[in-house]
Design an enzyme around this catalytic site. Sequence first.
Site, short mmCIF file in Angstrom:
data_model
loop_
_atom_site.label_atom_id
_atom_site.label_comp_id
_atom_site.label_asym_id
_atom_site.label_seq_id
_atom_site.Cartn_x
_atom_site.Cartn_y
_atom_site.Cartn_z
N ALA A 70 0.83 -1.09 -0.03
CA ALA A 70 -0.10 -0.11 0.09
C ALA A 70 0.78 1.12 -0.04
O ALA A 70 2.10 1.07 0.29
CB ALA A 70 -0.91 0.10 1.14
N GLY A 114 0.61 -5.16 1.12
CA GLY A 114 -0.62 -5.33 0.39
C GLY A 114 -0.51 -5.82 -0.91
O GLY A 114 -1.46 -6.44 -1.61
N GLU A 117 -0.82 -9.36 -0.44
CA GLU A 117 -2.13 -9.63 -0.14
C GLU A 117 -2.89 -9.84 -1.23
O GLU A 117 -3.86 -10.65 -1.61
CB GLU A 117 -2.60 -8.88 1.00
CG GLU A 117 -1.88 -8.96 2.45
CD GLU A 117 -2.20 -7.64 3.16
OE1 GLU A 117 -2.11 -6.78 2.85
OE2 GLU A 117 -2.73 -8.11 4.52
N GLU A 137 4.91 -4.85 7.23
CA GLU A 137 4.04 -4.05 7.78
C GLU A 137 4.53 -3.72 9.42
O GLU A 137 4.37 -2.42 9.71
CB GLU A 137 2.42 -4.41 7.89
CG GLU A 137 1.68 -4.55 6.52
CD GLU A 137 1.78 -5.82 5.94
OE1 GLU A 137 2.50 -6.36 6.21
OE2 GLU A 137 0.98 -5.65 4.87
N1 CO8 Z 1 4.58 3.13 -0.93
C1 CO8 Z 1 5.04 4.22 -1.59
N2 CO8 Z 1 6.07 4.55 -2.32
C2 CO8 Z 1 6.91 3.45 -2.42
C3 CO8 Z 1 6.54 1.91 -1.89
C4 CO8 Z 1 5.30 1.79 -1.11
N3 CO8 Z 1 4.75 0.95 -0.49
N4 CO8 Z 1 7.52 1.10 -2.05
C5 CO8 Z 1 8.41 1.67 -2.79
N5 CO8 Z 1 8.08 3.17 -3.14
C6 CO8 Z 1 8.62 4.01 -3.80
C7 CO8 Z 1 9.89 4.64 -2.86
O1 CO8 Z 1 9.64 5.70 -2.04
C8 CO8 Z 1 10.72 5.18 -4.29
O2 CO8 Z 1 10.06 6.45 -4.52
P1 CO8 Z 1 11.39 7.54 -4.97
O3 CO8 Z 1 12.05 7.05 -6.03
O4 CO8 Z 1 10.19 8.71 -5.16
O5 CO8 Z 1 12.14 7.68 -3.71
C9 CO8 Z 1 10.42 4.14 -5.32
O6 CO8 Z 1 9.26 3.48 -5.00
C10 CO8 Z 1 11.56 3.28 -5.56
O7 CO8 Z 1 11.69 2.40 -4.24
P2 CO8 Z 1 13.21 2.32 -3.57
O8 CO8 Z 1 14.15 3.50 -4.03
O9 CO8 Z 1 12.94 2.09 -2.18
O10 CO8 Z 1 13.65 1.08 -4.26
P3 CO8 Z 1 14.45 0.02 -3.82
O11 CO8 Z 1 15.07 -1.04 -4.93
O12 CO8 Z 1 15.75 0.43 -3.12
O13 CO8 Z 1 13.74 -0.93 -2.70
C11 CO8 Z 1 12.01 -1.95 -1.60
C12 CO8 Z 1 12.46 -1.60 -3.25
C13 CO8 Z 1 12.47 -2.86 -0.91
C14 CO8 Z 1 10.43 -2.61 -2.27
C15 CO8 Z 1 11.52 -0.78 -0.89
O14 CO8 Z 1 10.95 0.15 -1.90
C16 CO8 Z 1 10.51 -0.84 0.27
O15 CO8 Z 1 10.94 -1.38 1.18
N6 CO8 Z 1 9.24 -0.43 0.10
C17 CO8 Z 1 8.22 -0.61 0.97
C18 CO8 Z 1 7.69 -1.95 1.07
C19 CO8 Z 1 6.69 -2.00 2.29
O16 CO8 Z 1 6.97 -1.92 3.64
N7 CO8 Z 1 5.44 -2.42 1.98
C20 CO8 Z 1 4.37 -2.51 2.77
C21 CO8 Z 1 3.68 -1.22 2.84
S1 CO8 Z 1 2.19 -1.35 4.38
C22 CO8 Z 1 1.20 -2.22 3.42
O17 CO8 Z 1 1.12 -2.84 2.19
C23 CO8 Z 1 -0.10 -2.41 4.23
C24 CO8 Z 1 -1.07 -3.11 3.59
C25 CO8 Z 1 -2.41 -3.00 4.39
C26 CO8 Z 1 -3.61 -3.33 3.54
C27 CO8 Z 1 -3.83 -2.34 2.28
C28 CO8 Z 1 -3.86 -1.00 2.79
C29 CO8 Z 1 -4.20 0.12 1.64
#
Ligand code: CO8
Length: 263
Positions: A70, A114, A117, A137
């Site tokens: 998400a 998400g 999921e 999460e």
């Molecule tokens: N939300 C928003 N932006 C994101 C997300 C995200 N989940 N994941 C990646 N991005 C963005 C980054 O901020 C970055 O943006 P920018 O270039 O503007 O800085 C761009 O995507 C590229 O990401 P990274 O530079 O971080 O890329 P890497 O290759 O270094 O890393 C990862 C990739 C490991 C996937 C890393 O991006 C990461 O850890 N992302 C977050 C993963 C995460 O925590 N996901 C869980 C989110 S919580 C959730 O899903 C709750 C679900 C609940 C039900 C649904 C509710 C709506």
Amino acid sequence: DPAPQHLLLDRRGSAPLATAWITLNRPAALNALNDALMDELGAALLQADADEGIGCIVITGSEKAFAAGADIGVMAGLGYADAVRGDFITRNWETIRRIRKPVIAAVAGHALGGGCELAMMCDLIIAADTAQFGQPEIKLGIIPGAGGTQRLPRAVGKAKAMDMVLTARTIGAEEAERAGLVARLVPAASLLDEAQKAADAIGRQPLLSILAAKDCVNRAFEGPLAEGIAYERRQFHAMFATEDQKEGMAAFLAKRKPVFKHR
Ligand code: CO8
């Protein structure tokens, strides 16, 4: 309808019933899921489900990410009252559960939070060897909120689900396949072809049987065994009312290919 902003829509396949391809396309955020994207996804799924020429749906992302979860930017500013009163996520996130045709998730790269999921809400997951599944999460001060604490243990068992949910450990495609989360593990370069092959195998079958079979398998995760068995028996009997049952069996006995009418 205006063209979707966060999806690519396509129709492919060589089977009598074609495949609706839905590609999540928000590359700058690794396909992070927000309301706009999920509204478009719901609409595309319902449209494919209603389309008489479609037998199967594939949801995929990019080589780098199926979906990285998400949108954290959106959630960061959300308060408890906003989440409760806005019924955060249920409004548009679970349209996929209403889809009666098979939905395949073709996953490469990150399927996190998400994103994992969403993949688990599909009927089966075909994973590239690059796929990474996780429920991170906990690191953000929340918990999985779109079925992760329920579907993951059903798929991989309690031990591995607890490991993933409590420690935020991500698992690779091989471990995911061993654990039963993934139906097929394929080389990344052939992911889309393999997903299409599976979709074609479905698109060659009589649709009424496909709908009943999906419905029955889903029952296995809902209630007691005896109820599921009884439900299956009724659906099984109902198949003998279809033209395609007559055609399928007549074709087998005559050693010819069946021509299904989906009636
Ligand atoms: N939300 C928003 N932006 C994101 C997300 C995200 N989940 N994941 C990646 N991005 C963005 C980054 O901020 C970055 O943006 P920018 O270039 O503007 O800085 C761009 O995507 C590229 O990401 P990274 O530079 O971080 O890329 P890497 O290759 O270094 O890393 C990862 C990739 C490991 C996937 C890393 O991006 C990461 O850890 N992302 C977050 C993963 C995460 O925590 N996901 C869980 C989110 S919580 C959730 O899903 C709750 C679900 C609940 C039900 C649904 C509710 C709506």
